[in-house]
Design a protein around this motif. Structure first.
Motif, PDB file in Angstrom:
ATOM      1  N   SER A 206       0.811  -1.222   0.000  1.00 36.53           N
ATOM      2  CA  SER A 206       0.000   0.000   0.000  1.00 36.53           C
ATOM      3  C   SER A 206       0.841   1.267   0.000  1.00 36.53           C
ATOM      4  O   SER A 206       0.534   2.227  -0.717  1.00 36.53           O
ATOM      5  CB  SER A 206      -0.930   0.022   1.227  1.00 36.53           C
ATOM      6  N   ILE A 207       1.894   1.291   0.811  1.00 38.02           N
ATOM      7  CA  ILE A 207       2.612   2.553   1.030  1.00 38.02           C
ATOM      8  C   ILE A 207       4.104   2.467   0.736  1.00 38.02           C
ATOM      9  O   ILE A 207       4.824   3.454   0.905  1.00 38.02           O
ATOM     10  CB  ILE A 207       2.389   3.076   2.463  1.00 38.02           C
TER      11      ILE A 207
ATOM     12  N   ASN B  92       8.095   3.343   3.952  1.00 30.33           N
ATOM     13  CA  ASN B  92       7.020   3.831   4.811  1.00 30.33           C
ATOM     14  C   ASN B  92       6.481   2.705   5.694  1.00 30.33           C
ATOM     15  O   ASN B  92       6.135   2.924   6.867  1.00 30.33           O
ATOM     16  CB  ASN B  92       5.899   4.432   3.969  1.00 30.33           C
TER      17      ASN B  92
ATOM     18  N   TRP C 159       0.134   8.794   1.245  1.00 30.02           N
ATOM     19  CA  TRP C 159       0.868   7.549   1.004  1.00 30.02           C
ATOM     20  C   TRP C 159       0.063   6.535   0.202  1.00 30.02           C
ATOM     21  O   TRP C 159       0.617   5.547  -0.261  1.00 30.02           O
ATOM     22  CB  TRP C 159       1.262   6.922   2.337  1.00 30.02           C
TER      23      TRP C 159
ATOM     24  N   LEU D  37      -2.602   4.862   1.514  1.00 27.27           N
ATOM     25  CA  LEU D  37      -3.200   3.872   2.406  1.00 27.27           C
ATOM     26  C   LEU D  37      -4.723   3.948   2.374  1.00 27.27           C
ATOM     27  O   LEU D  37      -5.406   2.939   2.555  1.00 27.27           O
ATOM     28  CB  LEU D  37      -2.684   4.098   3.827  1.00 27.27           C
TER      29      LEU D  37
END
Length: 255
Positions: free
Chosen positions: A147-148, A152, A171, A173
């Protein structure tokens, strides 16, 4: 009062973690209830999208109730417990996490187990297990990395510190940030839109997105083509083509 509530409005079901005084932390009994509600959704021909949210304004879900973890007699019993994140991932229907307040630990994993995530402006996301001596076990690392990004994800998992809603949006998310008052209406709007689409196509799209994570690219494309062929052979696809030709709205039946 049930600690997990379940409601259906038209083609949209909502699973609500309903223990706000404990920040919607999940007990083993709540995990069992989530498993049961997921089964109801999967068995239904009328439910086409599922919203997952938490009661109250303070917390979506603070993860597993830490006070309940000592109920497991052995590490192996803990390893093989019914897992609410596994249950959410087993939903056949598209899922939307409406994240209000804390999404910590298993709560973050629950949100990431949904297909679409939107958050209120007071939402916070964290993988705090490292502060207590362990790490997440419901997909934390794989979901955060996808996801990020790896850096991160490492920041969140290795510090355990929370990330605010706007940072989560930057980001990737979550897909959107709303006010607290707009959160559930926005989730319902997205769910209602998905519910108007061909149900089998929506469910196969979900399978296809999972495959995009798990398979090499060429195999994922082959699988996508197989899923497309399955959809094309359904009654709903024939209805879609007929409705397009007749310039009317299609009536999909999950057939």
């Amino acid at each position: 009062m049930d600690d997990v509530t379940f409601s259906v409005d038209g083609h949209v079901a909502t699973i609500t973690l309903n223990r706000p005084a404990k920040l919607n932390a999940v007990t083993p009994e709540m995990a069992d209830a989530i498993v049961a509600h997921v089964g109801t959704c999967n068995d239904s021909d009328t439910i086409r999208c599922v919203i997952v949210t938490g009661a109250g304004e303070r917390s979506f879900c603070a993860g597993s109730d830490i006070g309940e973890l000592d109920r497991y007699d052995t590490p192996w019993a803990f390893r093989n417990r019914p897992d609410y994140c596994d249950a959410i991932r087993s939903l056949l229907k598209p899922t939307i996490a409406a994240v209000n307040g804390y999404a910590f630990g298993g709560g973050l994993e629950t949100a990431m187990s949904c297909d679409i995530r939107i958050a209120s402006d007071n939402a916070q996301f964290a993988a705090p297990e490292i502060k207590l001596g362990w790490i997440g076990g419901g997909g934390m690392a794989t979901f955060l990395t996808h996801s990020i990004g790896p850096s991160n994800a490492a920041m969140m998992i290795m510090t355990g510190d929370p990330v605010a809603a706007e940072q989560a949006l930057a980001w990737g998310l979550v897909s959107a940030v709303t006010t607290q008052a707009e959160l559930l209406p926005r989730a319902s709007e997205i769910a209602s839109t998905i519910a108007t689409r061909a149900p089998i196509a929506a469910e196969t799209a979900k399978l296809n997105l999972k495959a995009a994570f798990a398979m090499p690219q060429e195999k994922a494309i082959e699988y996508e083509r197989d899923l497309q062929t399955i959809c094309f052979a359904t009654e709903d696809a024939a209805e879609g083509r007929a409705a397009f030709a007749e310039k009317r709205a299609p009536l999909f039946r999950r057939r």
